[in-house]
Every structure is written in C-alpha cells, then in structure tokens.
Design a protein around this motif. Structure first.
Motif, PDB file in Angstrom:
ATOM      1  N   VAL A  72     -18.252 -27.599  39.516  1.00  0.00           N
ATOM      2  CA  VAL A  72     -19.104 -26.412  39.401  1.00  0.00           C
ATOM      3  C   VAL A  72     -20.570 -26.753  39.156  1.00  0.00           C
ATOM      4  O   VAL A  72     -21.461 -26.023  39.609  1.00  0.00           O
ATOM      5  CB  VAL A  72     -18.577 -25.459  38.292  1.00  0.00           C
ATOM      6  CG1 VAL A  72     -17.195 -24.961  38.638  1.00  0.00           C
ATOM      7  CG2 VAL A  72     -18.577 -26.127  36.920  1.00  0.00           C
ATOM      8  N   GLY A  73     -20.850 -27.862  38.447  1.00  0.00           N
ATOM      9  CA  GLY A  73     -22.245 -28.241  38.198  1.00  0.00           C
ATOM     10  C   GLY A  73     -22.992 -28.595  39.468  1.00  0.00           C
ATOM     11  O   GLY A  73     -23.981 -27.950  39.829  1.00  0.00           O
ATOM     12  N   PRO A  74     -22.515 -29.619  40.197  1.00  0.00           N
ATOM     13  CA  PRO A  74     -23.183 -29.967  41.461  1.00  0.00           C
ATOM     14  C   PRO A  74     -23.181 -28.830  42.480  1.00  0.00           C
ATOM     15  O   PRO A  74     -24.118 -28.694  43.268  1.00  0.00           O
ATOM     16  CB  PRO A  74     -22.350 -31.157  41.969  1.00  0.00           C
ATOM     17  CG  PRO A  74     -21.771 -31.766  40.733  1.00  0.00           C
ATOM     18  CD  PRO A  74     -21.484 -30.607  39.834  1.00  0.00           C
ATOM     19  N   THR A 298     -27.457 -28.360  34.069  1.00  0.00           N
ATOM     20  CA  THR A 298     -26.532 -27.772  35.033  1.00  0.00           C
ATOM     21  C   THR A 298     -25.499 -28.787  35.499  1.00  0.00           C
ATOM     22  O   THR A 298     -24.297 -28.497  35.550  1.00  0.00           O
ATOM     23  CB  THR A 298     -27.310 -27.217  36.247  1.00  0.00           C
ATOM     24  OG1 THR A 298     -28.280 -26.268  35.779  1.00  0.00           O
ATOM     25  CG2 THR A 298     -26.378 -26.542  37.227  1.00  0.00           C
ATOM     26  N   ILE A 299     -25.944 -29.991  35.865  1.00  0.00           N
ATOM     27  CA  ILE A 299     -24.996 -31.068  36.196  1.00  0.00           C
ATOM     28  C   ILE A 299     -24.763 -31.877  34.930  1.00  0.00           C
ATOM     29  O   ILE A 299     -25.605 -32.655  34.507  1.00  0.00           O
ATOM     30  CB  ILE A 299     -25.524 -31.986  37.314  1.00  0.00           C
ATOM     31  CG1 ILE A 299     -25.731 -31.210  38.614  1.00  0.00           C
ATOM     32  CG2 ILE A 299     -24.536 -33.133  37.549  1.00  0.00           C
ATOM     33  CD1 ILE A 299     -26.236 -32.052  39.765  1.00  0.00           C
ATOM     34  N   ALA A 300     -23.601 -31.655  34.319  1.00  0.00           N
ATOM     35  CA  ALA A 300     -23.216 -32.408  33.127  1.00  0.00           C
ATOM     36  C   ALA A 300     -22.150 -33.426  33.542  1.00  0.00           C
ATOM     37  O   ALA A 300     -22.456 -34.576  33.826  1.00  0.00           O
ATOM     38  CB  ALA A 300     -22.704 -31.455  32.054  1.00  0.00           C
ATOM     39  N   CYS A 301     -20.880 -32.972  33.627  1.00  0.00           N
ATOM     40  CA  CYS A 301     -19.839 -33.845  34.160  1.00  0.00           C
ATOM     41  C   CYS A 301     -20.267 -34.297  35.549  1.00  0.00           C
ATOM     42  O   CYS A 301     -20.696 -33.495  36.362  1.00  0.00           O
ATOM     43  CB  CYS A 301     -18.521 -33.090  34.249  1.00  0.00           C
ATOM     44  SG  CYS A 301     -17.847 -32.603  32.658  1.00  0.00           S
ATOM     45  N   PHE A 481     -23.522 -22.859  26.306  1.00  0.00           N
ATOM     46  CA  PHE A 481     -22.660 -24.038  26.428  1.00  0.00           C
ATOM     47  C   PHE A 481     -23.352 -25.229  27.071  1.00  0.00           C
ATOM     48  O   PHE A 481     -23.233 -26.356  26.590  1.00  0.00           O
ATOM     49  CB  PHE A 481     -21.391 -23.700  27.208  1.00  0.00           C
ATOM     50  CG  PHE A 481     -20.458 -24.879  27.328  1.00  0.00           C
ATOM     51  CD1 PHE A 481     -19.672 -25.259  26.252  1.00  0.00           C
ATOM     52  CD2 PHE A 481     -20.390 -25.636  28.492  1.00  0.00           C
ATOM     53  CE1 PHE A 481     -18.829 -26.353  26.337  1.00  0.00           C
ATOM     54  CE2 PHE A 481     -19.553 -26.729  28.590  1.00  0.00           C
ATOM     55  CZ  PHE A 481     -18.769 -27.087  27.513  1.00  0.00           C
ATOM     56  N   GLY A 482     -24.050 -25.012  28.180  1.00  0.00           N
ATOM     57  CA  GLY A 482     -24.662 -26.131  28.892  1.00  0.00           C
ATOM     58  C   GLY A 482     -25.596 -26.942  28.010  1.00  0.00           C
ATOM     59  O   GLY A 482     -25.502 -28.171  27.934  1.00  0.00           O
TER      60      GLY A 482
END
Length: 580
Positions: A72-74, A298-301, A481-482
């Motif tokens: 979902v991040g990417p 936004t891109i974590a994992c 959360f992010g």
C-alpha cells in the motif's frame, strides 16, 4: 524493456548489498559469533522460546514484517513519480531498514529476548523505557484494531480469497504436527502444503464467499470480531503449532508470487506489452502533500518501518538458534521486502498500463495510469491501492498464460495471508509488551499469557468499535499511524546507536546517521500533521499528536544526553535484574 531493466538493476544491487554491506555490518560492526548463548536455547519453553532453523524463522519474520505495508505504501507514493519511490525503497532498505531490523534483533538476542522498550531502558534510562512503552503500545493498539478491518476489506474486495485464507490454518497446523511431533521432513511436507494451498485458491475462484450483516452488525464488524477471536487463539498457541508452519507456507507462497511477477515482467517486456507509463517525477500531484517529508512516511515497509523493530525484538529474537542466523533473518528479510516493494512499484507504474477498466471502458498506457492516479484523494484509499497492485500484477501474470481470474485470486490470497500474519504477530507482541510493563508495576497476573493476550485483544476491540458496529473505530487514529510508525523507527535507531557507542570507535555511525535522518523527517511530518489537525479542528488528533511529540522529544533528549556521556571504554550497562 525499461521496467525489466529497472528490476534487474535493483535486484543485482540487493545481492551485492547483502554480501558486502550486510556482512560488514553483521561481522565487523556487531561481531556476530557462532555458539554464543541465545534466548531461544537458554529460555526454551516450547511456547515462545523455540530454537528454529533459520529458513523457518526467516519465513515467520518476513511475513510478519511485510503484511500489506510494502504494497500500500509504494502503491500511493508513485503519485510523486516512480523514481523517488524506487530510490527511497532501494537505499532506504539497505542503509536504514536492514540496519534497523537486524540491530533490534541482535540486541534483543543479547538481552534475553526482551522487547526494544526494555533494552531502551537499559541503554538510555528507566524513564525512557516507560515512554517507549507508550509509543509501542499505541502503535500495536492501532495495528491490531485496524488489521481486522483491513482483512475484512480484502475479503470484501476479493471474496475468492476467503476460503483459501481460512483453509491455510488446518493445513499449517497439520504441517506443524507432522514436523514437530512426528519428526517428518519439513522440506517435502512444506511443498505438499503449498500445493494444497494453491488447490484451495482454485476452489476459492469458483466458491467466492461474501459475508453479509449479522444481527445488525455490518460485514466489516463481523469479520473484525471473528479475526480478533482468531488473533487471541493464534497468539497463545505455541509458535510451533500455527505461527511457524503457517508463516513457512506463507514464505513459500511469497516465493511463488515473486516468481510469477518476475517471469510475468520478463514475458510482458519481451512481447513489448510492458513499459513504464507513470511519470518519472511529479512535484505537485493534485491534492497530494509535499514529497518532502511525506514520501518517507508514506513508504514505510519496503524501506524502513518501526513496526519491524517490534517483530525483531518480540517474536523473532526468541526463535533464532544462532547469532549468525540473525543476519539472514533480520538483514535479509528487509532486503527481500525491498524486492517485493520494487515489484509492487513496477506493477503500478507499468503493469497497470497493460489494461485498466474504468466505467466499462478498457484503458491502456499513460491514460490508464492517469485515470487511477488522477489525484491523491482518488488513489489513497486501501481499496484503490490494493486494486492498483493486484490488477497490475494480474496483467503481467496473464502473459504467462495464467487466467486473470486465477492471477487475481493468487495475489488476493497472498495479500490477505500476509495481513493475517501481521495481525496475530502484533497481538502476540502486544502480549509481551503488556506482560513486561505491568509486571514491572507489580501486577504479576499479566505474566499469564491468557490474561495479557485478553487485555491486548479487548483493548483493540474497544478501539475498533469505539465509533460503532462497523469496526472502523481505529480509523479515527489512523492519520497518526504513518508518522508514529516512522518515529518509532527513528527512536529504535537511537537505541541501536547508543548500543554501538558502548562498543567503542565509530561503529555507531551505521545507525547514527539513519537515526538523525529518520527523526528529522518524522518530526517534520508530525509538525505538519499537527498544523493540519488544527486547521481542521480535530481536537482528538491534536491532543494525541501533541502528547506523542512531547514523548518523542523527551526520548530524543534522553538519548542525546546518554550518547555524549559515553566515553571510550565506558562499560555496557548492567540489567536491572542482574543488579538485584
């Protein structure tokens, strides 16, 4: 061919990074050595502490840290262009994420398998321990409450995934029984289990299941209740009964999914059907927040995620059987997550251009991408992000002769299975957190795993149903959360930096520079969020975010003070238990 070339460059880069930088960090910085006492053997209990082959624990660790995160991040961050997204995934995962995950894992292994909150108190201060616990509890509280809803949404979007996802449980438990109770070979049995899993996926295509409301409770609420009950049961069972065998199957499922995507990219590229249709860089997409600092939130994992430190110091550190295995599990898993994130990026910037239905009309090329990513608002929803990845992936997999309906089912089950792993792993970790903190306060009843897990599940249920029977209560805190997750990553890197500072020399730099970067961008994002909450008059988020900022700034102050108080030759702190 541009998408194929991008994939090859990134994959070769990861192989080099693991064998050069990874081994340097592992053996030169952290001084891994075989034969050292490890928690899985010293405290072996058959429930949580279980020495495990590195291939099996890799499967658990990887599927736990991945979840839906690297999808979902990417899948939304590409709205700023594919180049910023791929650069952050590649360099972030190597220089920050892998060091973060591996560091948290090995330090926990050298501290009795305790959580990062506990050893933050050892290396920084006792006050830091309790402040860290507050951040960790909040993160896990939201994760557990939201992931029941996430899986419910996936089941609603892809009803063909319901049957195989639930059938994986008896398949995994049978695998665990045969391997651990009957001493059978895990290799052959895992392949059989995987074949059975894919048979259930095909059955699911022809037997989709869509749950309706029950006793006035919407389907999302019903699924959330069912999934929280499941999370309780799964999280109190011995890891060998469900967690390890299910995650081992999931890791095989991952390899199959990655292989299908890779071969799909190759086949699509050589037939001329695949090319990158998204812009290289887009500074101001409609309605989107600024790239700096929000790309890194936004891109974590896929790049770096604070949740990973909780898995490393929660479940994985209690199962790694030998110190050198930690490099493969911690560092290797993060790079594999970067591999998945890279494939996700290619699916949503190239695969989606092979065919996208909108209002009954088939669109291709840049028009397809632009329609889906017309604005931040249009593309940011969970359903929108998942559909971009799954439909783009299905387009590429179809080039291998696999029907689109099967491809969609395979990827839907893949996503739902990983989300389920994250749900019950987070519940198990929250049990550890609750047990540690309340035991420190003298409430020894929480040492009982059933009591601690019940508290974790009921508190998550309270949040999930705080706004009604739909189970969507956690969405009230989701905007936090992010930033909270990435702030936790920065704080974990501070702890790792201080640990290495005690080891002497300049070893601390490998974690110190990433720590400064992550703290800077996450504080920046949190302050921008606070301004946004004030403009919207959202008093709940204003108050909670303010409290988080105060806690984080206090931990940073304590960490910096501790860092500069450590001189060359300063001995590593002694555990409070050892002092007693």
């Amino acid at each position: 061919m541009d998408a194929l070339l991008l994939m090859l460059v990134v994959f070769i880069g990861y192989i080099i990074a693991y064998n050069v930088y990874g081994k340097y960090v592992g053996y030169k910085i952290f001084e891994l050595a075989t034969g050292k006492p490890v928690p899985s053997k010293v405290y072996e209990d058959g429930i949580d502490f279980v020495p495990t082959k590195k291939e099996i624990i890799f499967g658990h660790h990887y599927t736990s840290i991945a979840g839906t995160g690297p999808i979902v991040g990417p899948a939304i961050a590409v709205i700023w262009g594919w180049l910023p997204a791929i650069l952050w995934v590649f360099f972030g995962s190597i220089l920050m994420g892998a060091v973060h995950d591996f560091g948290a894992l090995i330090i926990s292994m050298r501290n009795k398998g305790k959580s990062i909150s506990e050893f933050a108190g050892k290396y920084i201060s006792k006050r830091t321990k309790y402040l860290f616990f507050a951040i960790v509890f909040l993160e896990l509280w939201i994760v557990i409450a939201i992931f029941g809803l996430v899986i419910a949404i996936i089941f609603n979007m892809f009803p063909q995934s319901v049957f195989p996802v639930w059938m994986e449980i008896p398949i995994a438990m049978t695998l665990g029984y045969l391997v651990y109770k009957k001493g059978k070979s895990v290799g052959i049995l895992s392949i059989i289990a995987l074949i059975l899993m894919y048979i259930t996926i095909i059955i699911g295509v022809y037997m989709p299941f869509k749950l309706g409301s029950v006793a006035g409770i919407p389907a999302t609420g019903v699924w959330t209740i069912i999934l929280l009950i499941y999370a309780f049961i799964a999280s109190v069972l011995p890891v060998t009964m469900l967690l390890q065998p299910r995650d081992y199957i999931n890791s095989h499922e991952l390899l199959v999914a990655i292989a299908l995507l890779i071969f799909g990219i190759v086949a699509s590229a050589f037939t001329g059907k695949l090319s990158i249709v998204a812009p290289t860089y887009q500074a101001h997409p409609p309605q989107a927040p600024p790239l700096w600092p929000f790309l890194f939130i936004t891109i974590a994992c896929g790049a770096i995620s604070g949740f990973h430190s909780l898995v490393s110091s929660g479940t994985s550190s209690k199962q790694v059987a030998d110190e050198p295995d930690a490099l493969f599990v911690g560092f290797g898993s993060m790079l594999m997550e970067g591999v998945l994130a890279t494939l996700v990026i290619i699916a949503v910037v190239a695969g989606i251009g092979m065919g996208y239905f909108h209002n009954g009309k088939l669109l291709t090329g840049h028009a397809a991408w632009l329609t889906h990513y017309s604005s931040w608002t249009a593309a940011k929803g969970l359903g929108s992000k998942l559909s971009a990845f799954i439909n783009g992936s299905a387009n590429m997999i179809e080039s291998l002769g696999i029907p689109v309906s099967w491809a969609i089912a395979i990827m839907g089950v893949f996503v739902a299975s990983f989300a389920g792993t994250t749900l019950d792993t987070a519940t198990r970790i929250q049990r550890y957190v609750v047990s540690e903190i309340f035991s420190d306060m003298g409430l020894t009843v929480f040492k009982n795993r059933y009591v601690a897990t019940l508290f974790a599940v009921l508190s998550a249920a309270f949040l999930a149903f705080a706004t009604g029977a739909s189970g969507k209560g956690a969405l009230t805190l989701w905007p936090l959360f992010g930033a909270v997750n990435q702030t936790l990553a920065g704080l974990a890197l501070i702890v790792i930096t201080i640990y290495l500072r005690y080891k002497g020399g300049l070893k601390w730099i490998v974690a110190g520079i990433p720590a400064v970067f992550m703290i800077a961008v996450t504080l920046w994002a949190s302050i921008l969020n606070e301004i946004n909450f004030i403009h919207k008059g959202n008093y709940l988020l204003i108050v909670v975010n303010t409290v988080i900022l105060i806690i984080v700034l206090t931990i940073i102050f304590e960490g910096v003070k501790t860092f500069f108080s450590i001189k060359e030759g300063t001995p590593e702190p002694i555990d409070e238990e050892a002092k007693a």
